[in-house]
Design an enzyme around this catalytic site. Sequence first.
Site, PDB file in Angstrom:
ATOM      1  N   ARG A   1      60.318  -0.649  -8.847  1.00 51.54           N
ATOM      2  CA  ARG A   1      60.884   0.632  -9.271  1.00 51.54           C
ATOM      3  C   ARG A   1      60.396   1.738  -8.343  1.00 51.54           C
ATOM      4  O   ARG A   1      59.336   1.620  -7.735  1.00 51.54           O
ATOM      5  CB  ARG A   1      60.414   0.979 -10.692  1.00 51.54           C
ATOM      6  CG  ARG A   1      60.900   0.035 -11.755  1.00 51.54           C
ATOM      7  CD  ARG A   1      62.345   0.335 -12.115  1.00 51.54           C
ATOM      8  NE  ARG A   1      62.736  -0.330 -13.342  1.00 51.54           N
ATOM      9  CZ  ARG A   1      63.197  -1.563 -13.431  1.00 51.54           C
ATOM     10  NH1 ARG A   1      63.305  -2.313 -12.349  1.00 51.54           N
ATOM     11  NH2 ARG A   1      63.544  -2.068 -14.597  1.00 51.54           N
TER      12      ARG A   1
ATOM     13  N   GLY B   1      56.356  26.400   1.595  1.00 46.99           N
ATOM     14  CA  GLY B   1      56.205  25.747   0.282  1.00 46.99           C
ATOM     15  C   GLY B   1      54.961  26.256  -0.422  1.00 46.99           C
ATOM     16  O   GLY B   1      53.925  26.446   0.213  1.00 46.99           O
TER      17      GLY B   1
ATOM     18  N   MET C   1      55.236  13.889  -1.158  1.00 49.11           N
ATOM     19  CA  MET C   1      55.642  14.845  -0.117  1.00 49.11           C
ATOM     20  C   MET C   1      54.799  14.659   1.151  1.00 49.11           C
ATOM     21  O   MET C   1      53.634  14.275   1.073  1.00 49.11           O
ATOM     22  CB  MET C   1      55.511  16.276  -0.623  1.00 49.11           C
ATOM     23  CG  MET C   1      56.707  16.728  -1.426  1.00 49.11           C
ATOM     24  SD  MET C   1      56.652  18.494  -1.708  1.00 49.11           S
ATOM     25  CE  MET C   1      58.174  18.706  -2.633  1.00 49.11           C
ATOM     26  N   GLY C   2      55.382  15.012   2.246  1.00 47.40           N
ATOM     27  CA  GLY C   2      54.726  14.864   3.546  1.00 47.40           C
ATOM     28  C   GLY C   2      55.822  14.534   4.545  1.00 47.40           C
ATOM     29  O   GLY C   2      56.235  13.386   4.647  1.00 47.40           O
ATOM     30  N   ARG C   3      56.296  15.571   5.199  1.00 51.65           N
ATOM     31  CA  ARG C   3      57.406  15.401   6.134  1.00 51.65           C
ATOM     32  C   ARG C   3      56.972  14.631   7.367  1.00 51.65           C
ATOM     33  O   ARG C   3      57.631  13.704   7.799  1.00 51.65           O
ATOM     34  CB  ARG C   3      57.871  16.786   6.606  1.00 51.65           C
ATOM     35  CG  ARG C   3      58.835  17.452   5.689  1.00 51.65           C
ATOM     36  CD  ARG C   3      59.472  18.605   6.398  1.00 51.65           C
ATOM     37  NE  ARG C   3      58.554  19.698   6.615  1.00 51.65           N
ATOM     38  CZ  ARG C   3      58.632  20.886   6.038  1.00 51.65           C
ATOM     39  NH1 ARG C   3      59.623  21.129   5.222  1.00 51.65           N
ATOM     40  NH2 ARG C   3      57.771  21.833   6.298  1.00 51.65           N
TER      41      ARG C   3
ATOM     42  N   ARG D   1      52.479  19.970  -6.257  1.00 48.62           N
ATOM     43  CA  ARG D   1      52.447  21.383  -5.856  1.00 48.62           C
ATOM     44  C   ARG D   1      52.259  22.290  -7.070  1.00 48.62           C
ATOM     45  O   ARG D   1      52.151  23.504  -6.920  1.00 48.62           O
ATOM     46  CB  ARG D   1      53.785  21.723  -5.181  1.00 48.62           C
ATOM     47  CG  ARG D   1      53.643  21.984  -3.713  1.00 48.62           C
ATOM     48  CD  ARG D   1      54.934  21.909  -2.970  1.00 48.62           C
ATOM     49  NE  ARG D   1      55.871  22.982  -3.241  1.00 48.62           N
ATOM     50  CZ  ARG D   1      56.985  23.163  -2.525  1.00 48.62           C
ATOM     51  NH1 ARG D   1      57.252  22.378  -1.513  1.00 48.62           N
ATOM     52  NH2 ARG D   1      57.815  24.111  -2.805  1.00 48.62           N
TER      53      ARG D   1
ATOM     54  N   THR E   1      48.691  24.347   2.785  1.00 45.78           N
ATOM     55  CA  THR E   1      49.780  23.353   2.726  1.00 45.78           C
ATOM     56  C   THR E   1      49.279  22.136   1.970  1.00 45.78           C
ATOM     57  O   THR E   1      48.154  21.671   2.219  1.00 45.78           O
ATOM     58  CB  THR E   1      50.301  22.887   4.107  1.00 45.78           C
ATOM     59  OG1 THR E   1      51.056  21.677   3.908  1.00 45.78           O
ATOM     60  CG2 THR E   1      49.240  22.593   5.121  1.00 45.78           C
ATOM     61  N   ILE E   2      50.104  21.637   1.056  1.00 49.10           N
ATOM     62  CA  ILE E   2      49.687  20.406   0.357  1.00 49.10           C
ATOM     63  C   ILE E   2      49.771  19.214   1.315  1.00 49.10           C
ATOM     64  O   ILE E   2      49.125  18.213   1.103  1.00 49.10           O
ATOM     65  CB  ILE E   2      50.532  20.120  -0.909  1.00 49.10           C
ATOM     66  CG1 ILE E   2      52.002  19.868  -0.572  1.00 49.10           C
ATOM     67  CG2 ILE E   2      50.372  21.219  -1.949  1.00 49.10           C
ATOM     68  CD1 ILE E   2      52.749  19.137  -1.677  1.00 49.10           C
ATOM     69  N   ASP E   3      50.576  19.344   2.379  1.00 44.58           N
ATOM     70  CA  ASP E   3      50.718  18.226   3.323  1.00 44.58           C
ATOM     71  C   ASP E   3      49.452  18.011   4.154  1.00 44.58           C
ATOM     72  O   ASP E   3      49.263  16.957   4.745  1.00 44.58           O
ATOM     73  CB  ASP E   3      51.882  18.485   4.301  1.00 44.58           C
ATOM     74  CG  ASP E   3      53.226  18.527   3.601  1.00 44.58           C
ATOM     75  OD1 ASP E   3      53.260  18.458   2.358  1.00 44.58           O
ATOM     76  OD2 ASP E   3      54.260  18.632   4.293  1.00 44.58           O
TER      77      ASP E   3
HETATM   78  O1  F6P Z   1      55.378  22.718   2.237  1.00 47.27           O
HETATM   79  C1  F6P Z   1      55.686  21.470   2.733  1.00 47.27           C
HETATM   80  C2  F6P Z   1      56.360  20.645   1.720  1.00 47.27           C
HETATM   81  O2  F6P Z   1      55.465  20.447   0.685  1.00 47.27           O
HETATM   82  C3  F6P Z   1      56.865  19.333   2.326  1.00 47.27           C
HETATM   83  O3  F6P Z   1      56.040  18.257   2.092  1.00 47.27           O
HETATM   84  C4  F6P Z   1      58.196  19.159   1.676  1.00 47.27           C
HETATM   85  O4  F6P Z   1      59.058  18.421   2.493  1.00 47.27           O
HETATM   86  C5  F6P Z   1      58.648  20.559   1.488  1.00 47.27           C
HETATM   87  O5  F6P Z   1      57.496  21.293   1.216  1.00 47.27           O
HETATM   88  C6  F6P Z   1      59.702  20.748   0.422  1.00 47.27           C
HETATM   89  O6  F6P Z   1      59.721  22.068   0.019  1.00 47.27           O
HETATM   90  P1  F6P Z   1      60.967  22.859  -0.590  1.00 47.27           P
HETATM   91  O7  F6P Z   1      61.845  21.866  -1.280  1.00 47.27           O
HETATM   92  O8  F6P Z   1      60.332  23.838  -1.510  1.00 47.27           O
HETATM   93  O9  F6P Z   1      61.643  23.506   0.566  1.00 47.27           O
END
Ligand code: F6P
Length: 410
Positions: free
Chosen positions: A297, A20, A194-196, A306, A138-140
């Site tokens: 909401r 990403g 975001m943050g898996r 990002r 990484t933004i995460d």
């Molecule tokens: O790079 C990690 C991330 O920012 C995650 O937080 C997110 O799940 C993922 O990228 C989504 O990225 P893309 O939709 O570009 O694959």
Amino acid sequence: MLHTEKIYKGKTLAILSGGGDTPAINSSIENIRKRALLLGFKVYGVRTGWKGLLGDGDIVDLTNQPYNGTYGGTALLSSRTNPFPTEKNPESRVPQIMKNLKRYKIDVLVTIGGDDTNGAAKRLYEQEGIPVIGFPKTIDNDLRTHTTHFYNKQEIDAVLCPGFPTAAMLVSHMARHLRTTNESHQRIMVLEVMGRDAGWLTGSALFGGAEIALVPEYPITQDKKEHFFEVVKKKYQEKENLIIAVSEGVRWWDDEKKEMSMVYASAEKDEYGHKRFGGVSGVVASEISNKLGISARSQISGYYPRSGNCNIYDAKLTSALADKALDLLLREDYGKMPVMNKMVSADGLEEYNTTAIDMGAVGNQPLQDIYYNPNEFNFTDAYVDFLKNILGEPYLPSFGYKYKKVFPEK
Ligand code: F6P
């Protein structure tokens, strides 16, 4: 003045970015490019991550191509291509990559990436002996950088990755902006971030006024759910509006299926086995509405954190880390990644506060327990202290009007 121009004359260094994007990748490319030129390297860019080393190769010459290091994203483009065999693509691409590195006479590879890209780089270094230097992004903020955060006489093993500072700033702005509409409608706003696997970025919503946060590290199990609703109700009653930040990857108890669930935007997996998250904020908001009868909401911040320009913290961070990368190049100390060795404010982002870690130590770093209070569903003062290094003081404006209530005259 460094008199190193001739050291690597005739040698080629190539830069690659994978995974990403973040707002700090062009800044990283420019800072690495400038240091490599100082050493006399010819500088190439590999376009679209590892994919650019497949087939005929997709290589560009950056030697005389200055970058606008403020403009976000990656001008080298990105992909989630994995060099190694995967479920999706069982064939190894390593022989093709090796062939192209030879064909283009690439002597050193600098890989800008998170756990996936740098994990693959590490394997290539170990298995094939490719001279590699990793560069974090990484933004995460979940790539293990072993950046020590000193707090209340404790040494916390924290993380600091380029891209996170700008993204954290944007998430805090977004939460702050949502306050006005939220206050106007006396609502609960569930802001998805975001943050898996890690909640570092979600925590930055605190600096814009979020008062509750749900993160992947602390699943909302069946037992915890009741308590969660109680805390939400109490917090809402105090101010009659509330922002709840949720990580996209939060694990949430599904009452109907009677199991822990994660909400995906798509079932398709990328080459590193990740499915795309999205939508948990809608589930949380609708359950709050149903359970508490309060208007709630959801708002997905999605790609916004990002996007756009890199901030000053990220610009200085990428510059300091590139200085350390130069040191690694000079010593031909490959298989390493430059990192900050301690959490500092922007003034301390200098080479003397950097170190290099073995790429073998690279991996995912979830939030430490000291940063999150699962009883309150919120981040702790230790996390606020961590983030203050990057964002300064939280700025939390609110209406603040004190209207005097009037009654009909008798
Ligand atoms: O790079 C990690 C991330 O920012 C995650 O937080 C997110 O799940 C993922 O990228 C989504 O990225 P893309 O939709 O570009 O694959």
